[in-house]
Design an enzyme around this catalytic site. Structure first.
Site, short mmCIF file in Angstrom:
data_model
loop_
_atom_site.label_atom_id
_atom_site.label_comp_id
_atom_site.label_asym_id
_atom_site.label_seq_id
_atom_site.Cartn_x
_atom_site.Cartn_y
_atom_site.Cartn_z
N ASP A 107 15.15 54.55 63.90
CA ASP A 107 16.39 54.51 63.13
C ASP A 107 17.39 55.44 63.81
O ASP A 107 17.11 56.62 64.00
CB ASP A 107 16.15 55.00 61.69
CG ASP A 107 15.43 53.96 60.85
OD1 ASP A 107 15.19 52.85 61.38
OD2 ASP A 107 15.12 54.24 59.69
N ASP A 159 14.87 41.06 54.25
CA ASP A 159 14.39 42.05 53.28
C ASP A 159 14.04 41.29 52.01
O ASP A 159 14.92 40.66 51.41
CB ASP A 159 15.47 43.09 52.98
CG ASP A 159 15.77 43.98 54.19
OD1 ASP A 159 14.95 44.00 55.13
OD2 ASP A 159 16.83 44.63 54.21
#
Lengths: 198, 252
Positions: B11, B130
């Site tokens: 990330d 997602d």
């Protein structure tokens, strides 16, 4: 002096990884779309990502002729992924489009109920006894079409994804890989380094 | 045969890695390129870089970050976060990404997948889904905008549509499991792997090698994990050794 490697700019391929990997094996990659320079170059890489029909569009005429002349004369040339399929007679991906016709055979689509398509990931490469550049190991693949049979006149490596197929070809300093040596870690860099010496 | 891919996820915000404090032995643990090279040395099969920058300036640095990572990396790199248009995808691929992952933007405009796949090839086009279990418990729905928006769209139907539109791979994150460290959503993985033929990367919830093994047995072709590696408890190589010991085909 670092060896200069001319990388064919077909307009469809993503070249950053090829360029970065050639730098890591101490070559100097230069992007090139000039048929005369490609014909005369010491070393040429034909990368390939995308559809065969679109890539062949850019290889019509002088550019294709320059590549044909190199491979026929056995000049150091490395074809990657779609680049291998561009050397064949054609592919089921683009049925009406003739490829360069330098290697007998035609690319077919992976088929089978349990099979993931595209083949994405690391698979085993097993060279036959005639190979000088290819060594056994794991390579990274990203493709939906493949060359089923070993063409006459070439040393080959094989890989199994549902079927056992021809995943690389070599003849002297001419090397064609269905996998991506530039994305195949230390094993891939080793192959690039050997090709630079071939 | 194909080996199971283990994919660490970085990330990145404003050009810096934002997770992982216990990283030892790196000159600069916040530098994405150092971290990427270290993961490759540990045996990572591939990397995902997720740009979580909140500002346009931060997102603009993502292309530079990709360029720095690519100069050192000899394995595939997928980049996600902020891919909203064909031009974003092109800029990331030019900088050295091998694939781009599209999430909210693809749900908002599914033709984005088709355009990226047509221009750059299906193997470059990853759809990131997602998925959260529906509130009534029946099946899964797609959530977007970092989980803030429940779309009502059936996750499996969206997976099929995305593959039909040209996505060559699905990065499937369980929003219920993400960050819980309780393992992947195995029911979701099983259902998705039966629904499509393209490869599936499992994401969300991994905290031990046993979780990764379960995901593969449920149908995943690759496993993505972040905290298991960032926290320094496991190296990639140790995880792959454990998976091989469980009988999975791994590149070692």
């Amino acid at each position: 002096m670092k060896p200069i490697v001319r990388v064919v700019r077909t307009g469809t391929a993503n070249l950053a990884s090829v360029v970065a990997s050639l730098r890591r094996v101490d070559a100097e990659p230069v992007l090139c779309a000039d048929p005369a320079l490609l014909r005369a170059a010491d070393r040429v890489v034909l990368p390939g990502v995308g559809a065969l029909g679109a890539a062949m569009g850019t290889l019509q005429g002088d550019l294709g002729d320059a590549l044909r002349a190199r491979v026929e004369a056995g000049r150091p040339t490395l074809a990657i992924c779609l680049g291998l399929q561009l050397l064949l007679e054609g592919s089921d991906e683009s049925p009406g489009v003739p490829a360069l016709g330098l290697v007998p055979g035609r690319a077919r689509r992976f088929d089978g109920d349990a099979l993931r398509v595209p083949q994405l990931g690391w698979n085993r490469v097993e060279p036959d006894a005639g190979c000088r550049l290819l060594e056994p190991g794991y390579a990274y693949f990203a493709h939906s079409f493949y060359l089923p049979d070993a063409p006459e006149g070439w040393a080959v490596a094989r890989t199994t994804h549902g079927v056992t197929y021809t995943s690389a070809l070599e003849r002297g300093p001419v090397l064609a890989c269905q996998f991506h040596p530039e994305l195949s870690g230390a094993w891939g860099l080793g192959l690039l380094a050997r090709w630079l010496e071939a | 045969m194909l080996t199971i891919r283990v994919i660490p996820c970085l990330d990145v915000r404003d050009g810096r890695v934002v997770k992982g404090i216990k990283f030892q032995g790196l000159r600069d643990a916040g530098d994405p390129a150092s971290r990427a090279a270290d993961y490759e040395a540990q045996g990572a099969d591939e990397l995902v870089m997720l740009d979580v920058s909140a500002t346009p300036e931060g997102r603009a640095t993502a292309v530079e970050t990709v360029r720095h990572i690519r100069a050192q990396l000899s394995i595939p790199l997928t980049v996600g976060g902020g891919v909203r248009a064909l031009e974003n995808a092109g800029a990331l691929l030019d900088a050295g990404a091998d694939k781009v992952a599209m999430n909210t933007a693809a749900v908002d405009d599914p033709t984005l997948l088709t355009r990226v796949a047509t221009r750059f090839g299906a193997q470059c086009a990853v759809v990131a889904i997602d998925a959260a279990r529906r509130l009534d418990g029946e099946g899964w729905e797609v959530v977007t905008r970092s989980g803030k928006h429940r779309t009502g769209l059936d996750a499996l139907a969206w997976a099929r549509e995305a593959a039909d539109r040209g996505a060559g791979e699905i990065l499937l994150t369980s929003w219920d499991r993400d960050g819980t460290r309780s393992g992947y959503d195995l029911d979701l993985l099983g259902a998705a792997s039966r629904a499509v033929r393209v490869p599936i990367i499992a994401s969300g919830g991994a905290h031990a090698p046993a979780h990764l093994v379960e995901a593969v047995r449920a149908g995943a072709d690759a496993v993505l994990a972040a905290s298991i590696f960032h926290d320094g408890d496991w190296t990639v190589d140790a995880v792959k050794a454990a998976m091989a010991a469980a009988g999975l085909e791994m590149r070692r």
